[in-house]
Structure formats: C-alpha cells, structure tokens
Design an enzyme around this catalytic site. Structure first.
Site, PDB file in Angstrom:
ATOM      1  N   SER A 123       0.850  -1.194   0.000  1.00  0.00           N
ATOM      2  CA  SER A 123       0.000   0.000   0.000  1.00  0.00           C
ATOM      3  C   SER A 123       0.884   1.243   0.000  1.00  0.00           C
ATOM      4  O   SER A 123       2.085   1.160   0.276  1.00  0.00           O
ATOM      5  CB  SER A 123      -0.857  -0.012   1.276  1.00  0.00           C
ATOM      6  OG  SER A 123      -1.447   1.251   1.507  1.00  0.00           O
ATOM      7  N   TYR A 144      -3.527  -0.655  10.038  1.00  0.00           N
ATOM      8  CA  TYR A 144      -3.343  -0.846   8.585  1.00  0.00           C
ATOM      9  C   TYR A 144      -1.944  -0.378   8.178  1.00  0.00           C
ATOM     10  O   TYR A 144      -1.226  -1.071   7.457  1.00  0.00           O
ATOM     11  CB  TYR A 144      -4.423  -0.064   7.835  1.00  0.00           C
ATOM     12  CG  TYR A 144      -4.462  -0.332   6.345  1.00  0.00           C
ATOM     13  CD1 TYR A 144      -5.052  -1.494   5.845  1.00  0.00           C
ATOM     14  CD2 TYR A 144      -3.918   0.574   5.438  1.00  0.00           C
ATOM     15  CE1 TYR A 144      -5.090  -1.746   4.478  1.00  0.00           C
ATOM     16  CE2 TYR A 144      -3.955   0.327   4.074  1.00  0.00           C
ATOM     17  CZ  TYR A 144      -4.549  -0.828   3.596  1.00  0.00           C
ATOM     18  OH  TYR A 144      -4.578  -1.073   2.247  1.00  0.00           O
TER      19      TYR A 144
END
Ligand code: NAP
Length: 251
Positions: A143, A156
């Site tokens: 990500s 996350y």
C-alpha cells in the site's frame, strides 16, 4: 519478448480474489495463461466466469484468512488439484478506521492478523513447496501506507509497512534459491476498501486533487504489474515494492 510474460502451465493462488484488486489480478494472470486458485470466504462465481472466459482453469478454495489455520490446506489442495503452486498473491486485506487515541486492541489484532500474519505464514507454506522446486513467485499487495503514515488507520499502516519489510526479508532469504518475493503498492483504487473515503466528500476531493493521473485506480490497472512480477520477465527482480498509484508518491 512475449514469452517473458507467458504464464502458460503455471498455477497462481490469489487470496481475496472475489472482488476488487484481487479479482483484477486473477483475471490478468489468467489472461497470461495461468491456472487460477481463488482463495477467500465469499462466492468466487463472478471471478470464475471471468477466468474461464480468459480460457484458463479455475478452482476455488473456501478459507477465512483471519487466522493461519487454512494455510497448509491451501497449498496442499492447490498442488493436488493442479500439480504445483508457482505463484502466490497475498492480496486479502482489511482496514479499520478510528483516531489513534481511541483505537482498540480488537481493531489492531484483526488487521495485523489478516494483512500481515496470514500473509507471512501462507508465504512460508507456499515457500516450502517453491524452494523444493527451486522456482516460485510471491507477490504481496502492499500500500502507499508501506511508505507513508496516513491518518486514522494505525493497524493498517503497521501491517502494510510490515508487509514491505517481510517482502524484503523473504527476498534476502530466497532470492538465491529461485524464489522471487516482491510487492505492489496500489494507490487509491475504487474498491470496497475505499468506500468510506469515497463517501466522504472532503476526503474524496482532497485525494483526487493530489493524484497526478487525475483519477482513482481501477482493479484492471494493477493486473499487468502482477503479470510482470509473476513471469520470467522479473526473474532478477527481488524485494521491491512497485507503486501503481497514478503518480501519488511522485508528488
Ligand atoms: P476489497 O474489495 O475490500 O478486497 C479485500 C479482499 O480481501 C476481499 O476479497 C475480501 O473478501 C478479502 N478478505 C478480507 N478479509 C478476509 C478474510 N478474513 N478471509 C478471506 N478473505 C478476506 O478491497 P481491495 O482494495 O480490492 O483490497 C485488496 C488488497 O489491496 C488489500 O490488501 C488492500 O489493503 C490493498 N490495497 C487497496 C487499496 C485501495 O485503494 N483499494 C490501496 C492499497 C492497498 P470479502 O469480500 O469476503 O470480504
């Protein structure tokens, strides 16, 4: 040149392949000739239709990846079904949003377990098979939060930063043994993962304004990079995290 991107005769396991980025990757790998094993907890019917349309073989494995319980079964079922596991895409992932000051242990553990722990132990299980064969490709879906801090998504960011680290570590251990471990860092994509962001008019407009390409990504924008990392074309590429982000990180 075309042979360098040919996946005929290869078998790819893609986790979370029912929708979004995982589905985009499964369809692209199938288009390059790979047989697809789609792993997840939801119906894979739509993905199966798209993979078969691309002319590839398909098998679905029902598995909840919030624990590492299914990892050995995923590898053994893949090998007994298609004879090998050549490519693993660790795509399944979740996100939980809250201010760090209020963030709960449950939201921490759930995200770390699915995004990082299962990805590592599935790589370990697949890696055992690949190392024995002296060949394999592992692709982790990282990500922008593998590079940046973000806001309101502490577990996350920790999981995706950790996944980038694990990508480099496994590459260091396995590069000399014929197994490539790399990652793709998607930018902002239109999937279930970003529904909350896209429904917030202020965040949504701010994000769009910062993307040099001038649009959010679509799952099909990821596929060709996954084919590259799964194919002989990337045989000397190890431990890298490739952004596919419309230029976000360049800004
Ligand atoms: P998505 O549509 O929410 O897809 C997530 C996938 O992971 C779904 O297939 C989901 O299955 C699966 N999954 C989650 N928890 C699971 C579990 N316990 N067991 C089995 N499968 C599970 O979002 P996406 O954007 O395509 O996400 C795919 C990956 O890309 C994720 O790792 C995400 O972090 C990463 N990513 C996304 C973006 C973005 O902008 N969208 C950006 C960077 C990175 P269900 O449908 O059954 O829940």
């Amino acid at each position: 040149m075309a042979n360098l991107f040919d996946l005929a005769g290869r078998t790819a396991v893609v986790t979370g392949a029912n929708t979004g980025i995982g589905q985009g990757i499964a369809v692209a790998l199938a288009g390059a000739g790979a047989s697809i094993v789609a792993v997840g907890r939801s119906s894979m019917e739509e993905t199966e239709a798209l993979v078969r349309q691309a002319g590839s073989r398909f098998h679905a494995i029902n598995a909840d990846l919030s624990t590492i319980e299914p990892v050995k079964r995923i590898v053994s079922e893949t090998v007994s079904r298609f004879g090998a596991l050549d490519i693993l895409v660790n795509n399944a992932g979740i996100i939980r949003r809250a201010d760090s000051i209020d963030f709960t242990e449950e939201d921490w553990d759930a995200v770390i377990d699915t995004n990082l722990k299962t990805a590592f132990f599935l790589s370990q299980a697949a890696g055992r098979h690949m190392l024995e064969k002296g060949r394999g490709k592992i692709i982790n879906i990282a990500s922008l939060l593998s590079f940046q801090g973000g806001i309101r998504i502490p577990s996350y960011t920790a999981s995706k930063s950790g996944l980038a680290g694990i990508t480099r570590l496994l590459a260091c251990e396995w590069a000399g043994k014929g197994v490539n471990v790399n990652a793709i860092a998607p930018g902002y994509f239109v999937t279930n993962n970003t529904t909350a962001l896209r429904e917030d008019p202020d965040r949504s407009a701010a994000i769009l304004a910062r993307i040099p390409a001038g649009r959010w990504g679509k799952p099909e924008d990821i596929g060709a990079t996954a084919v590259f990392l799964a194919a002989p074309a990337s045989d000397y590429v190890h431990g890298t995290v490739i952004p596919v982000d419309g230029g976000w990180l360049a800004r």
